[in-house]
Motif scaffolding. Structure first.
Motif, PDB file in Angstrom:
ATOM      1  N   ASP A   1       0.820  -1.207   0.000  1.00 56.43           N
ATOM      2  CA  ASP A   1       0.000   0.000   0.000  1.00 56.43           C
ATOM      3  C   ASP A   1       0.859   1.264   0.000  1.00 56.43           C
ATOM      4  O   ASP A   1       0.502   2.272  -0.598  1.00 56.43           O
ATOM      5  CB  ASP A   1      -0.941   0.011   1.205  1.00 56.43           C
ATOM      6  CG  ASP A   1      -2.116   0.952   1.014  1.00 56.43           C
ATOM      7  OD1 ASP A   1      -2.735   0.927  -0.060  1.00 56.43           O
ATOM      8  OD2 ASP A   1      -2.411   1.727   1.928  1.00 56.43           O
TER       9      ASP A   1
ATOM     10  N   GLY B   1       2.137   1.696  -3.509  1.00 56.13           N
ATOM     11  CA  GLY B   1       1.023   2.111  -4.368  1.00 56.13           C
ATOM     12  C   GLY B   1       0.634   3.557  -4.158  1.00 56.13           C
ATOM     13  O   GLY B   1       0.406   4.293  -5.127  1.00 56.13           O
ATOM     14  N   LYS B   2       0.575   3.982  -2.907  1.00 54.89           N
ATOM     15  CA  LYS B   2       0.157   5.358  -2.600  1.00 54.89           C
ATOM     16  C   LYS B   2       1.078   6.381  -3.227  1.00 54.89           C
ATOM     17  O   LYS B   2       0.640   7.456  -3.637  1.00 54.89           O
ATOM     18  CB  LYS B   2       0.109   5.547  -1.086  1.00 54.89           C
ATOM     19  CG  LYS B   2      -0.407   6.921  -0.668  1.00 54.89           C
ATOM     20  CD  LYS B   2      -0.586   7.027   0.829  1.00 54.89           C
ATOM     21  CE  LYS B   2      -1.161   8.388   1.211  1.00 54.89           C
ATOM     22  NZ  LYS B   2      -1.392   8.498   2.674  1.00 54.89           N
TER      23      LYS B   2
ATOM     24  N   SER C   1      -5.901  -2.729  -2.329  1.00 53.75           N
ATOM     25  CA  SER C   1      -4.835  -1.727  -2.433  1.00 53.75           C
ATOM     26  C   SER C   1      -4.285  -1.666  -3.858  1.00 53.75           C
ATOM     27  O   SER C   1      -4.173  -0.590  -4.457  1.00 53.75           O
ATOM     28  CB  SER C   1      -3.712  -2.064  -1.443  1.00 53.75           C
ATOM     29  OG  SER C   1      -2.665  -1.144  -1.548  1.00 53.75           O
TER      30      SER C   1
ATOM     31  N   TRP D   1      -4.882   1.651  -6.469  1.00 54.38           N
ATOM     32  CA  TRP D   1      -3.788   2.505  -6.957  1.00 54.38           C
ATOM     33  C   TRP D   1      -3.574   2.357  -8.453  1.00 54.38           C
ATOM     34  O   TRP D   1      -3.178   3.320  -9.128  1.00 54.38           O
ATOM     35  CB  TRP D   1      -2.500   2.212  -6.187  1.00 54.38           C
ATOM     36  CG  TRP D   1      -2.630   2.496  -4.720  1.00 54.38           C
ATOM     37  CD1 TRP D   1      -2.432   1.633  -3.689  1.00 54.38           C
ATOM     38  CD2 TRP D   1      -3.023   3.736  -4.117  1.00 54.38           C
ATOM     39  NE1 TRP D   1      -2.676   2.235  -2.475  1.00 54.38           N
ATOM     40  CE2 TRP D   1      -3.038   3.536  -2.704  1.00 54.38           C
ATOM     41  CE3 TRP D   1      -3.375   4.980  -4.617  1.00 54.38           C
ATOM     42  CZ2 TRP D   1      -3.390   4.541  -1.810  1.00 54.38           C
ATOM     43  CZ3 TRP D   1      -3.727   5.986  -3.719  1.00 54.38           C
ATOM     44  CH2 TRP D   1      -3.725   5.769  -2.345  1.00 54.38           C
TER      45      TRP D   1
ATOM     46  N   LYS E   1      -6.260   4.527  -9.972  1.00 52.21           N
ATOM     47  CA  LYS E   1      -5.924   5.935  -9.806  1.00 52.21           C
ATOM     48  C   LYS E   1      -4.873   6.375 -10.824  1.00 52.21           C
ATOM     49  O   LYS E   1      -4.880   7.522 -11.287  1.00 52.21           O
ATOM     50  CB  LYS E   1      -5.402   6.191  -8.387  1.00 52.21           C
ATOM     51  CG  LYS E   1      -5.215   7.662  -8.067  1.00 52.21           C
ATOM     52  CD  LYS E   1      -4.883   7.883  -6.606  1.00 52.21           C
ATOM     53  CE  LYS E   1      -4.749   9.371  -6.302  1.00 52.21           C
ATOM     54  NZ  LYS E   1      -4.436   9.610  -4.867  1.00 52.21           N
ATOM     55  N   SER E   2      -3.976   5.453 -11.194  1.00 48.12           N
ATOM     56  CA  SER E   2      -2.934   5.766 -12.166  1.00 48.12           C
ATOM     57  C   SER E   2      -3.401   5.560 -13.602  1.00 48.12           C
ATOM     58  O   SER E   2      -2.618   5.746 -14.541  1.00 48.12           O
ATOM     59  CB  SER E   2      -1.690   4.904 -11.895  1.00 48.12           C
ATOM     60  OG  SER E   2      -1.172   5.172 -10.609  1.00 48.12           O
TER      61      SER E   2
END
Length: 402
Positions: free
Chosen positions: A164, A167-168, A196, A200, A203-204
């Motif tokens: 995580d 990934g964040k 997780s 991510w 989001k990307s």
């Protein structure tokens, strides 16, 4: 507790073991205040609890945010000379991390080191998560490097924290590498691991990989997370990839998720948002899904989207809306839909009347139930068994009131 009251009424008190077991039982089901009363009584009569009992109380108090009571327990431990053990420190550390208290967390860790307690995967996973959540990327990675140098065997918690963290901060290749190592070492990923990675990647904008991970999650028999499904199809909807949405949904249906109201509702909601309704059957499925949850606003939203698509609401759909308002306790809105049905020239059916009666019973407006029943008879609808039962209930309540 009843037996304890009888004992005390007869002038007897439990022994130390009985106190301990009763406090442990109360603490395990969240009855912390009662547990605290017995704990104080136990101390007052001169018993010295074992460390296990202190830990039970600390965990229960801190879980409910009762910091004052937890501090008092620690004070009693100090007064009676009871030393904290590994579990005690881990309970306190868990609280400090969840509360975002970075300084207190390190103070606790340093104390553990001084007293030569083991800093295992649980401790390190908590610290990594704390740094991650406070934007301290480098510090989190320093902890990861320290763990690697120590040759520590990593558990699921610490793997999830590392994944995580990567990934964040956008280092998805590293996250996937850790994910692969996790599987190679025989540590089975859980729903948190996949959530997780999927979150991510979405989001990307890496939807293809997100879908691969989503499929892998299902293949491992993990329970489907509706939030992840909504995240994925929302991203696909933004990019207009309707064929991929449909393929994803069909894969889920083939895995036994056909009847999942949340999933079906999410699909129709996304389709409606982007003007991709297929037919009235999908709309009705969405309405039913939302109504069963009492989600009135979403139910109304689907009806509005249907109107935009030129799909005229019928009695079945409006009955579903009455049901949604009834479940949510909004009986006046349910009644307004009933009036709308009559004013629109539609014919209310038995389901309309029984659903409306149910809404008023839920709202404890029993005096309206006989009126609706009479409306049903005047409209030429034959009351069913459910309607007659609700009339009997309402009549009985009204008689008792009078």
């Amino acid at each position: 507790m009843a037996l304890l009251a009888q004992m005390e009424a007869l002038g007897f008190r439990p022994n130390s073991v009985s106190y301990t077991r009763l406090i442990d039982a109360l603490g395990s089901i969240g009855r912390t205040l009662e547990a605290d009363v017995l704990f104080q009584e136990m101390i007052f009569v001169g018993f010295r609890p074992r460390i296990k009992l202190y830990n039970v109380l600390l965990r229960g108090f801190l879980k409910k945010g009762l910091l004052g009571l937890a501090i008092r327990v620690l004070g009693v431990m100090g007064d009676l000379g009871t030393e904290r053990n590994q579990e005690t420190y881990e309970i306190l550390l868990d609280y400090c991390v969840n509360a975002g208290r970075l300084e207190d967390t390190w103070s606790m860790i340093n104390e553990m080191k001084r007293k030569r307690f083991r800093l295992g995967s649980f401790v390190y996973s908590k610290v990594i998560g704390l740094y991650r959540d406070n934007g301290m990327w480098k510090k989190a990675m320093d902890i990861v490097e320290e763990i690697r140098e120590m040759g520590m065997v990593l558990n699921k918690q610490i793997y999830n924290s590392i994944i995580d963290t990567f990934g964040k901060y956008g280092d998805l290749d590293e996250a996937l590498e850790v994910f692969g190592k996790m599987k190679q070492e025989g540590v089975r990923p859980d729903i948190s691991t996949f959530n997780s990675l999927i979150r991510w990647h979405c989001k990307s904008g890496l939807l293809k990989k997100a879908l691969e991970l989503f499929t892998e999650m299902q293949e491992q028999g993990l329970y489907l997370d509706p939030k992840m499904f909504v995240t994925i199809i929302s991203r696909l909807g933004e990019q207009g990839k309707w064929d991929m949405i449909q393929k994803t949904f069909e894969n889920m249906r083939s895995r036994g998720h056909k009847k999942s109201g949340t999933i079906y509702a999410a699909l129709v909601d996304i389709y409606g948002q982007y003007g991709k309704f297929q037919d009235a059957e999908e709309c009705i499925s969405a309405l039913n899904a939302y109504a069963q949850q009492g989600s009135c606003d979403q139910t109304v939203k689907v009806l509005q989207l249907m109107e935009v698509e030129g799909i005229e609401p019928n009695v079945i759909m409006l009955n579903v809306l009455i049901n949604a308002f009834g479940i949510a306790g909004r009986h006046l809105e349910a009644l307004s839909i009933y009036h709308h049905i009559k004013e629109s020239g539609l014919s209310a059916d038995v389901v309309t009347y029984t659903t409306l009666m149910k809404a008023f019973i839920r709202a404890r407006k029993y005096d309206k139930v006989p009126e609706i029943y009479m409306d049903m008879e005047r409209a030429g609808c034959t009351p069913d068994r459910k309607a007659r039962q609700m009339l009997e209930v309402a009549s009985l309540v009204l008689q008792q009131r009078n």
